[in-house]
Design a protein around this motif. Structure first.
Motif, PDB file in Angstrom:
ATOM      1  N   SER A   1       2.525  -1.718  17.368  1.00 28.05           N
ATOM      2  CA  SER A   1       1.623  -0.618  16.987  1.00 28.05           C
ATOM      3  C   SER A   1       2.395   0.543  16.371  1.00 28.05           C
ATOM      4  O   SER A   1       1.878   1.232  15.496  1.00 28.05           O
TER       5      SER A   1
ATOM      6  N   GLY B   1      -5.349  -5.009  19.220  1.00 31.39           N
ATOM      7  CA  GLY B   1      -5.143  -3.701  19.858  1.00 31.39           C
ATOM      8  C   GLY B   1      -4.967  -2.594  18.832  1.00 31.39           C
ATOM      9  O   GLY B   1      -5.561  -1.514  18.964  1.00 31.39           O
ATOM     10  N   SER B   2      -4.179  -2.853  17.800  1.00 30.40           N
ATOM     11  CA  SER B   2      -3.928  -1.817  16.783  1.00 30.40           C
ATOM     12  C   SER B   2      -5.208  -1.489  16.029  1.00 30.40           C
ATOM     13  O   SER B   2      -5.499  -0.311  15.771  1.00 30.40           O
TER      14      SER B   2
ATOM     15  N   VAL C   1      -8.367  -1.977  17.051  1.00 33.74           N
ATOM     16  CA  VAL C   1      -9.298  -1.301  17.970  1.00 33.74           C
ATOM     17  C   VAL C   1      -8.863   0.155  18.177  1.00 33.74           C
ATOM     18  O   VAL C   1      -9.687   1.064  18.243  1.00 33.74           O
ATOM     19  N   GLY C   2      -7.559   0.374  18.255  1.00 32.05           N
ATOM     20  CA  GLY C   2      -7.035   1.724  18.451  1.00 32.05           C
ATOM     21  C   GLY C   2      -7.393   2.655  17.311  1.00 32.05           C
ATOM     22  O   GLY C   2      -7.690   3.830  17.526  1.00 32.05           O
TER      23      GLY C   2
ATOM     24  N   THR D   1      -8.503   1.266  25.286  1.00 29.72           N
ATOM     25  CA  THR D   1      -7.567   0.223  25.702  1.00 29.72           C
ATOM     26  C   THR D   1      -8.265  -0.922  26.437  1.00 29.72           C
ATOM     27  O   THR D   1      -7.897  -2.081  26.255  1.00 29.72           O
TER      28      THR D   1
ATOM     29  N   ALA E   1      -9.969  -3.301  24.005  1.00 31.36           N
ATOM     30  CA  ALA E   1      -8.978  -4.116  23.294  1.00 31.36           C
ATOM     31  C   ALA E   1      -8.434  -5.218  24.188  1.00 31.36           C
ATOM     32  O   ALA E   1      -8.297  -6.380  23.758  1.00 31.36           O
TER      33      ALA E   1
ATOM     34  N   ASN F   1      -3.388  -3.705  25.164  1.00 32.78           N
ATOM     35  CA  ASN F   1      -3.581  -2.310  25.587  1.00 32.78           C
ATOM     36  C   ASN F   1      -2.440  -1.400  25.140  1.00 32.78           C
ATOM     37  O   ASN F   1      -2.647  -0.221  24.872  1.00 32.78           O
TER      38      ASN F   1
ATOM     39  N   VAL G   1      -2.801  -0.446  21.412  1.00 35.56           N
ATOM     40  CA  VAL G   1      -3.807   0.600  21.139  1.00 35.56           C
ATOM     41  C   VAL G   1      -3.131   1.971  20.982  1.00 35.56           C
ATOM     42  O   VAL G   1      -3.565   2.790  20.175  1.00 35.56           O
ATOM     43  N   THR G   2      -2.039   2.182  21.727  1.00 36.13           N
ATOM     44  CA  THR G   2      -1.430   3.526  21.771  1.00 36.13           C
ATOM     45  C   THR G   2      -1.032   4.026  20.372  1.00 36.13           C
ATOM     46  O   THR G   2      -1.331   5.160  20.016  1.00 36.13           O
TER      47      THR G   2
ATOM     48  N   THR H   1      -4.317   4.477  18.032  1.00 36.20           N
ATOM     49  CA  THR H   1      -5.151   5.674  18.248  1.00 36.20           C
ATOM     50  C   THR H   1      -4.531   6.910  17.586  1.00 36.20           C
ATOM     51  O   THR H   1      -5.246   7.851  17.250  1.00 36.20           O
TER      52      THR H   1
END
Lengths: 496, 144
Positions: free
Chosen positions: A121, A260-261, A263-264, A271, A274, A307, A310-311, A314
C-alpha cells in the motif's frame, strides 16, 4: 528524487528512528488492547506531537496508525478477541490454529501478511499520490464542492446499518462546522459570545472526546470492568510458518493487498470491509475452501494483508485531495493541520519533503512492526489482562491533559468531556460518530467552495454539471447514492 | 426504554434544535446563515425520517444494554472532581486524587495498589508533558 533523499535522511535520523520505534510499540500495544482503536491511538498521540517538529510528529502518527492495525491480530489469534475490528476475519482461522498448537505459525503468517500488505500500500501511495495531486491542482471550487459531497455520501452510506442515523450525525457535524465567524461576511454564527468559538468548534477536542473520552467511559462504566473472557492459547511449536505455506499464500497476499489498497482509497470503506472481502476471495480461490474457518494459514494471510493494505490507500485521498475517507484519517487531518500542513495538493508542492518523510516512515514502520512483532507480539497478550476500569482512568487523564496541551485552554477540556459523553451515548444508541467527524472536517471545505462556486456562476446551479471534472464527480455521487439503494432493492427482491 | 423510544426522543430533541438553527440561520446578514440553514434542514429531514421509521411495524424492538447508573454517576463525579481540582488546587494534586478514587471505587483495586499506580502515572504525565513537552499545566493555589 530531489525530495526523496532529504526525506530519507529525515527518517533515518537517530531521533526519528527512536520516535518510529516508540510509535510502533505504542501502536502495537493499542491495537492489541480490545476496544482501543487505531483512531483513538492516533487521537491520543496528537497532543504529544504538539511541540515536535512536523516531520517527527508525522512519523509518530504514521507509526501508531500502521502498527495498531497489525497489533489487533495478536489478540485475535491468541484470545479470539480482535483488538480492532480490522482483525475480526483474522480470528476466524487464527484462533483455531492457536488451539491446535500452531499459534506461533499463525502469528508469523499474520506478521508476514501485514508486512506484505503494508509495503504494497505504501508503494501504491508513492505511485498514485503525486500524480493525483497534480490532477487535484486542476480542481476548482465546483470540483471541491462535489468532492466534499461525495465524501459525505459515502461515509453516511457505510457508517451505520440505518443510514438515516448517519445522515443525522453528518448534518449535526455540518452545523457544528458552521460555528464561528463567517469567513465571507464576518458575522458571528452560533458562538453565544464565547471568544473560544470565534475560530469555529476546535476539531481536536471533538475528536479526542468522541474517540478517546467515550472509550474511557466504555471501559469504566460497565460493571465487569472490561476484563477479557477468552481462553488464552499458549504458543507452542514454530514461531514462523514453513516456507511452503508462505509460498502458497503469496498469491493470496497479493490479491488481498490489491483489494485492501482499492478499498482504502474509497471514502467510507474501512479495514474490516477489506479484510472480509479478501478473506472471502481467498476462500473462493482456494483448492481447499472447506479448511477455511477451521485453521487455514491462508485465511490469516488474506485478512492481515488486506487490513494493512488499507492504511496506505486511505491516505491517498486524504493527502492529495484533503478528503479523509474514514475516522482515523480524519484524526490524521487534525494532526497535519496542527503543524500547519493543510491536506491537499500543496502537501506535494510546498511541503513535499515533510510529506515524503511521512510516506517513507510508513514504509519503515511496516518493516519495524514486522521485526518487533515476531519478538514482542506474544508478550503483548499480557496487556490485555489489565482490567478496563484500570485502563479507563489512565486514558481519560491522557485525553484531558492532551486536550489542555493543545491551546492551554480549559474550555477545550470541557468540550472534549462533553463530546465524550455524547460519543458514549451515540455508541450505545447506535448513532455513528464517523459521519459527524468527517462532516466537521468537510463542512468548511464544502461551504467555502459552494459559496465561491455560486459567486462565480451568479447563483447558477448548473455550474456543477458544465465542467468535465465536476460532472464526473457528480456521476460518482449519484453512483454512491444509488448503489446501496440498488443492493437493498435486490436483497428484498431475492427475499421475496 | 427501547431503542425506538430513544430514537424518537433523540429525533424530537435534535429536530427542535435543527429547526432553531434554520430560523436563526435564515435571519443572518447576507448569505452567512445559508449553509447552516441547509445543513440543519438536512438534519430536520433526517429527524423526520427517523421518527417515521420508529412508527413502522417491525419485529420486536431490542433494548440497548442497561446503563449501570451507580458506576456512571461515580465516574462522572470523578471526572468533575478532576476538572474542578485541576483549576483550583493544581493538576498534580488533582491527577493522583482522581486516579486513586477511580481505581479504588471503579477498578476495585486495593488502596496500596491504587495509590502506587496513581502516583506512578502522575509522575509519567509530569515527565512527558511538563518536563519533555514544556506544557504549562494549571498549577492552582498550592503552587501559586
Amino acid at each position: 528524487m530531489d525530495v526523496l533523499l532529504p526525506a530519507l535522511g529525515n527518517v533515518l535520523a537517530p531521533m526519528a528512528l527512536l520516535t518510529l520505534i516508540l510509535g510502533t510499540l505504542a501502536g502495537m500495544t493499542i491495537g492489541a488492547l480490545p476496544g482501543l482503536s487505531s483512531t483513538m491511538g492516533v487521537a491520543l498521540c496528537i497532543p504529544i506531537t504538539f511541540n515536535m517538529p512536523p516531520e517527527l510528529a508525522l512519523i509518530l502518527l504514521g507509526a501508531v496508525y500502521v502498527s495498531s492495525v497489525y497489533g489487533g491480530s495478536v489478540t485475535a489469534i491468541l484470545l479470539r478477541t480482535p483488538g480492532t475490528d480490522a482483525s475480526i476475519a483474522t480470528a476466524l482461522d487464527g484462533y483455531p490454529l492457536a488451539e491446535a498448537g500452531r499459534g506461533g505459525e499463525a502469528l508469523g503468517m499474520a506478521t508476514l501478511g501485514s508486512l506484505f500488505g503494508g509495503l504494497f500500500s505504501v508503494i501504491v501511495l508513492i505511485a498514485i499520490a503525486p500524480p493525483l495531486s497534480t490532477v487535484a491542482l486542476a480542481f476548482g471550487p465546483q470540483e471541491y464542492t462535489v468532492l466534499a459531497i461525495f465524501g459525505l455520501v459515502t461515509i453516511v452510506g457505510v457508517a451505520s446499518d440505518r443510514p438515516l442515523k448517519g445522515v443525522l450525525t453528518a448534518a449535526v457535524g455540518l452545523v457544528l462546522a458552521a460555528v464561528g465567524l463567517d469567513a465571507f461576511t464576518g458575522v458571528q454564527r452560533f458562538t453565544f459570545g464565547q471568544s473560544e468559538l470565534f475560530d469555529g468548534v476546535p476539531l481536536l477536542p471533538v475528536l479526542i472526546g468522541l474517540f478517546s473520552v467515550s472509550q474511557a467511559f466504555n471501559l469504566c462504566v460497565p460493571a465487569g470492568g472490561g476484563v477479557l473472557t477468552g481462553n488464552e492459547q499458549k504458543l507452542k511449536g514454530r514461531s514462523l510458518p514453513l516456507w511452503h505455506d508462505v509460498r502458497r499464500s503469496l498469491r493470496t497476499m497479493l490479491r488481498s493487498s490489491v483489494i485492501g489498497s482499492v478499498v482504502g482509497i474509497l471514502p467510507g470503506a474501512g479495514t474490516s470491509i477489506a479484510s472480509f472481502i479478501s478473506y472471502n476471495e481467498a476462500r473462493r480461490h482456494s483448492p481447499t475452501p472447506e479448511r477455511f474457518g477451521k485453521g487455514e494459514l491462508e485465511g490469516v494471510a488474506a485478512s492481515e494483508s488486506a487490513n494493512n493494505a488499507v492504511t496506505g490507500g486511505t491516505l491517498i485521498p486524504t493527502l492529495t485531495l484533503g478528503i479523509p475517507g474514514n475516522a482515523v484519517t480524519a484524526v490524521f487531518v487534525g494532526g497535519l493541520t496542527i503543524h500547519g500542513l493543510i491536506p491537499g495538493p500543496s502537501l506535494f508542492t510546498d511541503h513535499a519533503e515533510t510529506t515524503y518523510t511521512l510516506i517513507l516512515s510508513l514504509l519503515f514502520a511496516n518493516v519495524l512492526f514486522a521485526i518487533l512483532g515476531l519478538w514482542v507480539c506474544r508478550y503483548l497478550v499480557v496487556v490485555t489482562k489489565v482490567p478496563g476500569a484500570v485502563l479507563g482512568p489512565m486514558i481519560l487523564v491522557f485525553s484531558v491533559i492532551g486536550t489542555y496541551a493543545l491551546r492551554n485552554a480549559v474550555f477545550d477540556v470541557w468540550l472534549a468531556i462533553g463530546f465524550g459523553v455524547v460519543g458514549y451515548f451515540m455508541e450505545r444508541w447506535r448513532y455513528p460518530a464517523a459521519p459527524l467527524v468527517i462532516a466537521l472536517i468537510l463542512g468548511p471545505i464544502l461551504e467555502v467552495n459552494f459559496r465561491r462556486s455560486m459567486q462565480i456562476s451568479h447563483w447558477d446551479l448548473t455550474t456543477f454539471f458544465t465542467r468535465p471534472l465536476s460532472l464526473t464527480l457528480c456521476l460518482l455521487v449519484v453512483l454512491a447514492l444509488a448503489y446501496p439503494l440498488w443492493t437493498q432493492w435486490r436483497r428484498r427482491k431475492l427475499q421475496r | 426504554m427501547t431503542l425506538d423510544t430513544i430514537d424518537r426522543s433523540v429525533a424530537m430533541l435534535v429536530g427542535v434544535l435543527c429547526g432553531a438553527v434554520v430560523v436563526v440561520g435564515l435571519g443572518m446578514r447576507g448569505d452567512a446563515g445559508l449553509f447552516p440553514a441547509i445543513a440543519a434542514t438536512l438534519g430536520l429531514l433526517a429527524c423526520m425520517g427517523i421518527g417515521l421509521d420508529t412508527l413502522r411495524s417491525r419485529p420486536p424492538d431490542e433494548l440497548p444494554p442497561s446503563l449501570p447508573w451507580h458506576r456512571f454517576t461515580i465516574w462522572c463525579l470523578c471526572i468533575l472532581g478532576l476538572l474542578g481540582l485541576m483549576v483550583t488546587v493544581g493538576t498534580f494534586v488533582a491527577l493522583p486524587l482522581f486516579l486513586l478514587a477511580s481505581l479504588r471505587w471503579l477498578g476495585h483495586l486495593r488502596w496500596a495498589a491504587a495509590l502506587m499506580i496513581a502516583i506512578a502515572f502522575s509522575v509519567l504525565i509530569y515527565v512527558v508533558f511538563v518536563y519533555l513537552l514544556a506544557v504549562p499545566l494549571p498549577a492552582g493555589w498550592l503552587t501559586d
